[in-house]
Structures are given as C-alpha cells and as structure tokens.
Write a protein that holds these residues in place. Structure first.
Motif, PDB file in Angstrom:
ATOM      1  N   LEU A  68      66.618  18.047  -0.249  1.00 56.68           N
ATOM      2  CA  LEU A  68      68.005  18.478  -0.089  1.00 56.68           C
ATOM      3  C   LEU A  68      68.935  17.613  -0.933  1.00 56.68           C
ATOM      4  N   ALA A  69      68.668  16.310  -0.976  1.00 65.62           N
ATOM      5  CA  ALA A  69      69.483  15.405  -1.787  1.00 65.62           C
ATOM      6  C   ALA A  69      69.442  15.818  -3.254  1.00 65.62           C
ATOM      7  N   SER A  70      68.256  16.104  -3.761  1.00 68.38           N
ATOM      8  CA  SER A  70      68.109  16.497  -5.161  1.00 68.38           C
ATOM      9  C   SER A  70      68.818  17.820  -5.458  1.00 68.38           C
ATOM     10  N   ILE A  71      68.753  18.753  -4.515  1.00 67.48           N
ATOM     11  CA  ILE A  71      69.426  20.040  -4.690  1.00 67.48           C
ATOM     12  C   ILE A  71      70.936  19.852  -4.750  1.00 67.48           C
ATOM     13  N   MET A  72      71.487  19.042  -3.856  1.00 68.76           N
ATOM     14  CA  MET A  72      72.926  18.826  -3.832  1.00 68.76           C
ATOM     15  C   MET A  72      73.435  18.180  -5.127  1.00 68.76           C
ATOM     16  N   VAL A  73      72.651  17.267  -5.668  1.00 64.86           N
ATOM     17  CA  VAL A  73      73.046  16.617  -6.930  1.00 64.86           C
ATOM     18  C   VAL A  73      73.117  17.650  -8.045  1.00 64.86           C
ATOM     19  N   LYS A  74      72.128  18.553  -8.104  1.00 66.61           N
ATOM     20  CA  LYS A  74      72.101  19.564  -9.161  1.00 66.61           C
ATOM     21  C   LYS A  74      73.224  20.581  -9.002  1.00 66.61           C
ATOM     22  N   VAL A  75      73.391  21.092  -7.783  1.00 66.47           N
ATOM     23  CA  VAL A  75      74.337  22.188  -7.543  1.00 66.47           C
ATOM     24  C   VAL A  75      75.780  21.737  -7.765  1.00 66.47           C
ATOM     25  N   PHE A  76      76.118  20.564  -7.241  1.00 71.13           N
ATOM     26  CA  PHE A  76      77.515  20.108  -7.296  1.00 71.13           C
ATOM     27  C   PHE A  76      77.751  19.019  -8.341  1.00 71.13           C
ATOM     28  N   ASP A 111      78.835   9.876  -0.365  1.00 72.03           N
ATOM     29  CA  ASP A 111      79.026  10.223   1.057  1.00 72.03           C
ATOM     30  C   ASP A 111      78.698  11.673   1.377  1.00 72.03           C
ATOM     31  N   ILE A 112      77.888  12.301   0.561  1.00 70.74           N
ATOM     32  CA  ILE A 112      77.457  13.663   0.854  1.00 70.74           C
ATOM     33  C   ILE A 112      76.380  13.648   1.933  1.00 70.74           C
ATOM     34  N   MET A 113      75.557  12.607   1.928  1.00 72.40           N
ATOM     35  CA  MET A 113      74.572  12.398   2.978  1.00 72.40           C
ATOM     36  C   MET A 113      74.682  10.954   3.467  1.00 72.40           C
ATOM     37  N   VAL A 127      64.995  18.784   7.784  1.00 67.23           N
ATOM     38  CA  VAL A 127      66.378  18.951   8.230  1.00 67.23           C
ATOM     39  C   VAL A 127      66.525  20.253   9.007  1.00 67.23           C
ATOM     40  N   THR A 128      67.403  20.245   9.992  1.00 66.28           N
ATOM     41  CA  THR A 128      67.707  21.468  10.724  1.00 66.28           C
ATOM     42  C   THR A 128      68.698  22.293   9.906  1.00 66.28           C
ATOM     43  N   ARG A 129      68.872  23.534  10.297  1.00 59.26           N
ATOM     44  CA  ARG A 129      69.841  24.383   9.617  1.00 59.26           C
ATOM     45  C   ARG A 129      71.251  23.814   9.767  1.00 59.26           C
ATOM     46  N   ALA A 130      71.562  23.272  10.939  1.00 63.49           N
ATOM     47  CA  ALA A 130      72.886  22.677  11.147  1.00 63.49           C
ATOM     48  C   ALA A 130      73.102  21.515  10.196  1.00 63.49           C
ATOM     49  N   GLU A 131      72.101  20.660  10.049  1.00 63.74           N
ATOM     50  CA  GLU A 131      72.221  19.503   9.157  1.00 63.74           C
ATOM     51  C   GLU A 131      72.371  19.942   7.706  1.00 63.74           C
ATOM     52  N   ALA A 132      71.519  20.864   7.273  1.00 64.59           N
ATOM     53  CA  ALA A 132      71.555  21.313   5.884  1.00 64.59           C
ATOM     54  C   ALA A 132      72.878  22.014   5.556  1.00 64.59           C
ATOM     55  N   LEU A 133      73.348  22.870   6.459  1.00 63.16           N
ATOM     56  CA  LEU A 133      74.604  23.586   6.224  1.00 63.16           C
ATOM     57  C   LEU A 133      75.792  22.639   6.233  1.00 63.16           C
ATOM     58  N   GLN A 138      79.789  19.652   3.150  1.00 65.69           N
ATOM     59  CA  GLN A 138      80.382  18.382   2.767  1.00 65.69           C
ATOM     60  C   GLN A 138      80.565  18.313   1.250  1.00 65.69           C
ATOM     61  N   ALA A 139      79.558  18.786   0.515  1.00 65.41           N
ATOM     62  CA  ALA A 139      79.656  18.798  -0.941  1.00 65.41           C
ATOM     63  C   ALA A 139      80.595  19.900  -1.431  1.00 65.41           C
ATOM     64  N   TYR A 140      80.583  21.021  -0.742  1.00 65.62           N
ATOM     65  CA  TYR A 140      81.425  22.169  -1.099  1.00 65.62           C
ATOM     66  C   TYR A 140      82.896  21.893  -0.802  1.00 65.62           C
TER      67      TYR A 140
END
Length: 229
Positions: A68-76, A111-113, A127-133, A138-140
């Motif tokens: 999830l960390a790697s995805i967030m870095v790429k997307v945002f 501070d995204i995670m 991660v749960t769906r609540a955590e991932a969303l 947070q990044a969005y």
C-alpha cells in the motif's frame, strides 16, 4: 478437365479456410473497449500496480502495508513532496535492504501512513478496507465534513455503523467522490481485508475522475480600449 480443376480449387479453398487458427476468432470477441474498461488493466497501464513475476495479477490476494505504501507513492507522487528531504526515520522492522524501504520512508515522512510504537511499521501486515480507504483519503485530501454530513453520506450503506470512528470522515470523503466499491447490498465491509482487486477498483475510479476534470480555462485577454492621441 475444367470441372475437375474447379472442384479441386473449391476443396483447396475450404481447406485453406479451415486452416486459419481459432485464435483469430477469439481475438475478435474481445474489443479494445472491454479491455480498457477493466480496472486492473487501467491501473497496470498507469503503472500504479503491477502483475506478479508470473504475469498474474491475483486480485483476491490481500494487500500488505508495504504494498500500500508503494502504491500511494506512485499514485500521488509523494516522492515530490518537500517532507521527503527530511532525515530518514529509524524503523526497526524495515531495514534499508527491504525493497519497500524508500516508499515506507516517504509515506512516514509525509504523514500519509503512521508507524507503531517501538518504531515498527509491520510491512507485511494486511490492511483492512477501512485502513486502506482512510490512507488513500489521507493522500487524496480528507474533506472536513461535519459529523451530521458524514452520517448523511454514509447512511445509505447498511453497515455504516461498523466503520471505526477514526475512519468515518475519510471514508465519507471516498464515498462522496464515488471512489469505492461495495457488495450488492451496498455494504462497505470496512473491517474486511483489502484485496488487490479492491485497491485496483478504487484507483481506476480515481484515474477516471482525473481524466474527467476540465482543463484549466484560458483567461481571455483584455481588449485595449485606449485611444491614441
């Protein structure tokens, strides 16, 4: 002789037609629009997620914190944020040899995670769906809805009361933006594990939303109404 030659020509034509590979017909049944509408294909094309080494995506595989960390870095494009220049954070369970080391450092610095007590990140934890969303939101950018608005947004989902308090505003943001998938009854299933397929769906909706945003309009030039003497 002419009839015989025509007969053999007809036979040759039939044999030739039958010799075409079946894959030609199979290819014609899959249109470009069907392929491009697949959320998984969209995020792979955007290079936000990738297939495994064997070429399969495995949509039912559960998402880990490191992934999830790697995805967030790429997307945002979190690596472009100013906070990244800060000194690295010591994380006991994520050594520099970890392939997600840089991405985990970035999500922590921005501070995204968050980490856990004892300077731990638990990179392999699911991660749960609540955590991932909530992390996605947070990044969005979490919308600062008041509690009443949050309740109204979530009220159409039968399992809204099961959303953890800390995640309600973030999930309301994702719901209001139409970036979430639910089951046939409209349940968000916040406490269920987040799968790679779930994440691909959210990212594909975000990608679609980005493409729908209008271009910045050009400011019209102000006519020069001055009269030369």
């Amino acid at each position: 002789m002419r009839n015989i030659s025509q007969y053999f020509s007809a036979i040759s034509l039939v044999v030739l037609l039958q010799s075409f590979p079946v894959s030609v017909q199979a290819q014609s049944t899959e249109t470009p629009s069907q392929t491009s509408s697949d959320p998984i294909q969209k995020v792979i094309k955007a290079q936000w997620m990738t297939n495994s080494a064997d070429g399969n995506f495995y949509p039912e595989k559960l998402l880990s914190r490191a992934e999830l960390a790697s995805i967030m870095v790429k997307v945002f494009r979190l690596d472009k944020r100013q906070a990244v220049s800060q000194e690295n954070i010591v994380i006991a369970d994520v050594p520099a040899s970890n392939r997600a080391f840089n991405d985990i450092q970035i999500v922590l610095k921005t501070d995204i995670m968050k980490g856990y007590r004892g300077n731990l990140f638990f990179p392999n934890q699911r991660v749960t769906r609540a955590e991932a969303l909530a992390i996605f939101a947070q990044a969005y950018g979490v919308f600062q809805f008041d509690d009443s608005t949050v309740n109204d947004i979530l009220s159409s989902h039968p399992d809204a009361t099961s959303i953890p308090t800390w995640a309600r505003k973030a999930i309301a943001t994702v719901v209001s933006e139409g970036l979430i998938n639910t089951d046939s009854q409209g349940n968000i299933s916040p406490l269920q594990p987040m799968t790679r397929g779930d994440m691909a769906y959210v990212l594909s909706k975000y990608l679609q939303r980005q493409r729908q945003l209008p271009d910045t309009p050009e400011v019209p030039s102000v006519p020069d109404n001055t009269v030369s003497p």
